[in-house]
Design a protein around this motif. Structure first.
Motif, PDB file in Angstrom:
ATOM      1  N   THR A   6     -20.416  -3.206  40.483  1.00  0.00           N
ATOM      2  CA  THR A   6     -21.397  -3.451  41.550  1.00  0.00           C
ATOM      3  C   THR A   6     -22.243  -2.211  41.799  1.00  0.00           C
ATOM      4  O   THR A   6     -23.469  -2.298  41.946  1.00  0.00           O
ATOM      5  CB  THR A   6     -20.680  -3.872  42.845  1.00  0.00           C
ATOM      6  N   LEU A   7     -21.593  -1.062  41.838  1.00  0.00           N
ATOM      7  CA  LEU A   7     -22.331   0.185  42.049  1.00  0.00           C
ATOM      8  C   LEU A   7     -23.275   0.488  40.888  1.00  0.00           C
ATOM      9  O   LEU A   7     -24.402   0.935  41.097  1.00  0.00           O
ATOM     10  CB  LEU A   7     -21.355   1.352  42.249  1.00  0.00           C
ATOM     11  N   ARG A   8     -22.827   0.225  39.650  1.00  0.00           N
ATOM     12  CA  ARG A   8     -23.699   0.460  38.486  1.00  0.00           C
ATOM     13  C   ARG A   8     -24.928  -0.444  38.518  1.00  0.00           C
ATOM     14  O   ARG A   8     -26.038  -0.015  38.217  1.00  0.00           O
ATOM     15  CB  ARG A   8     -22.919   0.231  37.198  1.00  0.00           C
ATOM     16  N   ILE A   9     -24.707  -1.718  38.867  1.00  0.00           N
ATOM     17  CA  ILE A   9     -25.827  -2.664  38.917  1.00  0.00           C
ATOM     18  C   ILE A   9     -26.816  -2.256  40.008  1.00  0.00           C
ATOM     19  O   ILE A   9     -28.039  -2.244  39.793  1.00  0.00           O
ATOM     20  CB  ILE A   9     -25.317  -4.098  39.129  1.00  0.00           C
ATOM     21  N   ALA A  10     -26.297  -1.929  41.191  1.00  0.00           N
ATOM     22  CA  ALA A  10     -27.184  -1.511  42.287  1.00  0.00           C
ATOM     23  C   ALA A  10     -27.915  -0.219  41.933  1.00  0.00           C
ATOM     24  O   ALA A  10     -29.103  -0.072  42.241  1.00  0.00           O
ATOM     25  CB  ALA A  10     -26.382  -1.346  43.571  1.00  0.00           C
ATOM     26  N   ALA A  11     -27.240   0.706  41.269  1.00  0.00           N
ATOM     27  CA  ALA A  11     -27.899   1.960  40.863  1.00  0.00           C
ATOM     28  C   ALA A  11     -29.005   1.696  39.852  1.00  0.00           C
ATOM     29  O   ALA A  11     -30.070   2.323  39.903  1.00  0.00           O
ATOM     30  CB  ALA A  11     -26.871   2.927  40.290  1.00  0.00           C
ATOM     31  N   SER A  12     -28.772   0.755  38.922  1.00  0.00           N
ATOM     32  CA  SER A  12     -29.832   0.437  37.962  1.00  0.00           C
ATOM     33  C   SER A  12     -31.017  -0.209  38.674  1.00  0.00           C
ATOM     34  O   SER A  12     -32.168   0.022  38.314  1.00  0.00           O
ATOM     35  CB  SER A  12     -29.312  -0.467  36.846  1.00  0.00           C
ATOM     36  N   GLY A  13     -30.736  -1.012  39.704  1.00  0.00           N
ATOM     37  CA  GLY A  13     -31.813  -1.594  40.509  1.00  0.00           C
ATOM     38  C   GLY A  13     -32.592  -0.535  41.264  1.00  0.00           C
ATOM     39  O   GLY A  13     -33.820  -0.607  41.372  1.00  0.00           O
ATOM     40  N   LEU A  14     -31.885   0.465  41.797  1.00  0.00           N
ATOM     41  CA  LEU A  14     -32.562   1.567  42.487  1.00  0.00           C
ATOM     42  C   LEU A  14     -33.493   2.319  41.536  1.00  0.00           C
ATOM     43  O   LEU A  14     -34.639   2.618  41.879  1.00  0.00           O
ATOM     44  CB  LEU A  14     -31.529   2.542  43.066  1.00  0.00           C
ATOM     45  N   THR A  15     -33.013   2.587  40.336  1.00  0.00           N
ATOM     46  CA  THR A  15     -33.833   3.286  39.338  1.00  0.00           C
ATOM     47  C   THR A  15     -35.050   2.463  38.944  1.00  0.00           C
ATOM     48  O   THR A  15     -36.169   2.984  38.842  1.00  0.00           O
ATOM     49  CB  THR A  15     -32.984   3.604  38.089  1.00  0.00           C
ATOM     50  N   ALA A  16     -34.842   1.166  38.742  1.00  0.00           N
ATOM     51  CA  ALA A  16     -35.945   0.287  38.342  1.00  0.00           C
ATOM     52  C   ALA A  16     -37.007   0.193  39.441  1.00  0.00           C
ATOM     53  O   ALA A  16     -38.209   0.260  39.163  1.00  0.00           O
ATOM     54  CB  ALA A  16     -35.409  -1.100  38.001  1.00  0.00           C
ATOM     55  N   GLN A  17     -36.573   0.061  40.684  1.00  0.00           N
ATOM     56  CA  GLN A  17     -37.541  -0.062  41.781  1.00  0.00           C
ATOM     57  C   GLN A  17     -38.255   1.262  42.046  1.00  0.00           C
ATOM     58  O   GLN A  17     -39.418   1.272  42.435  1.00  0.00           O
ATOM     59  CB  GLN A  17     -36.847  -0.570  43.045  1.00  0.00           C
ATOM     60  N   ARG A  18     -37.565   2.385  41.824  1.00  0.00           N
ATOM     61  CA  ARG A  18     -38.233   3.678  41.970  1.00  0.00           C
ATOM     62  C   ARG A  18     -39.353   3.809  40.940  1.00  0.00           C
ATOM     63  O   ARG A  18     -40.457   4.267  41.250  1.00  0.00           O
ATOM     64  CB  ARG A  18     -37.228   4.815  41.831  1.00  0.00           C
ATOM     65  N   ALA A  51     -32.784  -7.557  31.544  1.00  0.00           N
ATOM     66  CA  ALA A  51     -31.353  -7.355  31.736  1.00  0.00           C
ATOM     67  C   ALA A  51     -30.840  -6.450  30.630  1.00  0.00           C
ATOM     68  O   ALA A  51     -31.243  -6.580  29.478  1.00  0.00           O
ATOM     69  CB  ALA A  51     -30.631  -8.695  31.711  1.00  0.00           C
ATOM     70  N   ALA A  52     -29.971  -5.536  30.996  1.00  0.00           N
ATOM     71  CA  ALA A  52     -29.430  -4.599  30.008  1.00  0.00           C
ATOM     72  C   ALA A  52     -28.028  -4.188  30.443  1.00  0.00           C
ATOM     73  O   ALA A  52     -27.732  -4.154  31.631  1.00  0.00           O
ATOM     74  CB  ALA A  52     -30.325  -3.371  29.913  1.00  0.00           C
ATOM     75  N   PRO A  53     -27.147  -3.874  29.482  1.00  0.00           N
ATOM     76  CA  PRO A  53     -25.824  -3.375  29.864  1.00  0.00           C
ATOM     77  C   PRO A  53     -25.954  -2.062  30.623  1.00  0.00           C
ATOM     78  O   PRO A  53     -26.844  -1.266  30.335  1.00  0.00           O
ATOM     79  CB  PRO A  53     -25.108  -3.164  28.547  1.00  0.00           C
ATOM     80  N   VAL A  54     -25.075  -1.853  31.589  1.00  0.00           N
ATOM     81  CA  VAL A  54     -25.147  -0.664  32.428  1.00  0.00           C
ATOM     82  C   VAL A  54     -23.931   0.218  32.176  1.00  0.00           C
ATOM     83  O   VAL A  54     -22.794  -0.243  32.278  1.00  0.00           O
ATOM     84  CB  VAL A  54     -25.202  -1.066  33.917  1.00  0.00           C
ATOM     85  N   THR A  59     -21.229  -5.618  31.771  1.00  0.00           N
ATOM     86  CA  THR A  59     -21.880  -6.186  32.950  1.00  0.00           C
ATOM     87  C   THR A  59     -23.380  -5.895  32.885  1.00  0.00           C
ATOM     88  O   THR A  59     -23.779  -4.749  32.738  1.00  0.00           O
ATOM     89  CB  THR A  59     -21.296  -5.568  34.233  1.00  0.00           C
ATOM     90  N   PRO A  60     -24.216  -6.929  32.995  1.00  0.00           N
ATOM     91  CA  PRO A  60     -25.647  -6.677  32.906  1.00  0.00           C
ATOM     92  C   PRO A  60     -26.195  -6.019  34.162  1.00  0.00           C
ATOM     93  O   PRO A  60     -25.736  -6.276  35.259  1.00  0.00           O
ATOM     94  CB  PRO A  60     -26.252  -8.065  32.705  1.00  0.00           C
ATOM     95  N   GLY A  61     -27.157  -5.177  33.959  1.00  0.00           N
ATOM     96  CA  GLY A  61     -27.876  -4.543  35.051  1.00  0.00           C
ATOM     97  C   GLY A  61     -29.363  -4.744  34.820  1.00  0.00           C
ATOM     98  O   GLY A  61     -29.770  -5.694  34.165  1.00  0.00           O
ATOM     99  N   VAL A  62     -30.157  -3.844  35.331  1.00  0.00           N
ATOM    100  CA  VAL A  62     -31.609  -3.953  35.210  1.00  0.00           C
ATOM    101  C   VAL A  62     -32.139  -2.743  34.456  1.00  0.00           C
ATOM    102  O   VAL A  62     -31.757  -1.618  34.744  1.00  0.00           O
ATOM    103  CB  VAL A  62     -32.273  -4.011  36.598  1.00  0.00           C
ATOM    104  N   VAL A 117     -26.731  -2.675  49.228  1.00  0.00           N
ATOM    105  CA  VAL A 117     -25.627  -3.143  48.383  1.00  0.00           C
ATOM    106  C   VAL A 117     -24.724  -1.970  48.006  1.00  0.00           C
ATOM    107  O   VAL A 117     -23.491  -2.087  48.037  1.00  0.00           O
ATOM    108  CB  VAL A 117     -26.167  -3.847  47.116  1.00  0.00           C
ATOM    109  N   THR A 118     -25.318  -0.836  47.677  1.00  0.00           N
ATOM    110  CA  THR A 118     -24.535   0.347  47.328  1.00  0.00           C
ATOM    111  C   THR A 118     -23.662   0.782  48.506  1.00  0.00           C
ATOM    112  O   THR A 118     -22.471   1.066  48.332  1.00  0.00           O
ATOM    113  CB  THR A 118     -25.466   1.500  46.902  1.00  0.00           C
ATOM    114  N   ALA A 119     -24.227   0.816  49.691  1.00  0.00           N
ATOM    115  CA  ALA A 119     -23.463   1.215  50.878  1.00  0.00           C
ATOM    116  C   ALA A 119     -22.342   0.220  51.171  1.00  0.00           C
ATOM    117  O   ALA A 119     -21.231   0.619  51.534  1.00  0.00           O
ATOM    118  CB  ALA A 119     -24.396   1.344  52.074  1.00  0.00           C
TER     119      ALA A 119
END
Length: 133
Positions: A6-18, A51-54, A59-62, A117-119
């Motif tokens: 969950t943390l990896r997926i949320a972190a990849s989302g944070l990076t993508a949105q940044r 979607a990409a492995p994280v 587990t897929p992330g972004v 989600v990370t918090a």
């Protein structure tokens, strides 16, 4: 799925949105640029998500990649402009500032949701450790 996934997926989302916010800000900042480093008008970029492995996990992330948009320019007649061509037209990048601002707002909201989600995942892991004591 573990809390670490969950943390990896949320972190990849944070990076993508940044990246999405950085690209929108760059497009807005260069909306009026008539000449870039190569002499051509600024080429606006778009962010593409996939979607990409994280982190080596299945587990897929972004994954996000900034790609140049179609090479479109808007020609404005201004014969006194220093970048005007022989016919008096100046080429500006085709940047829709309103659309870029809307994209920037959407990216900021998505970034905020990924941070939430990370918090929540962090708090869930801490609560699980408390139960185990």
């Amino acid at each position: 799925m573990s809390v670490f996934d969950t943390l990896r997926i949320a972190a990849s989302g944070l990076t993508a949105q940044r990246l999405r916010m950085d690209v929108a800000a760059s497009n807005i900042a260069n909306a009026g640029s008539t000449r870039g480093p190569a002499g051509a008008p600024y080429a606006p970029e778009r962010v593409v998500f996939a979607a990409a492995p994280v982190g080596g996990s299945p587990t897929p992330g972004v994954a996000a990649v900034a790609l140049p948009a179609l090479d479109r320019t808007v020609r404005v007649y201004d014969p006194n402009h220093p970048d005007a061509d022989a016919n008096g037209f100046v080429a500006y990048p085709d940047v829709d500032v309103a659309a870029e601002i809307a994209d920037l707002i959407g990216a900021a909201r998505s970034y905020s949701l990924n941070a939430t989600v990370t918090a929540a995942a962090k708090q869930s892991a801490l609560d699980a450790l408390e139960i185990g004591r």
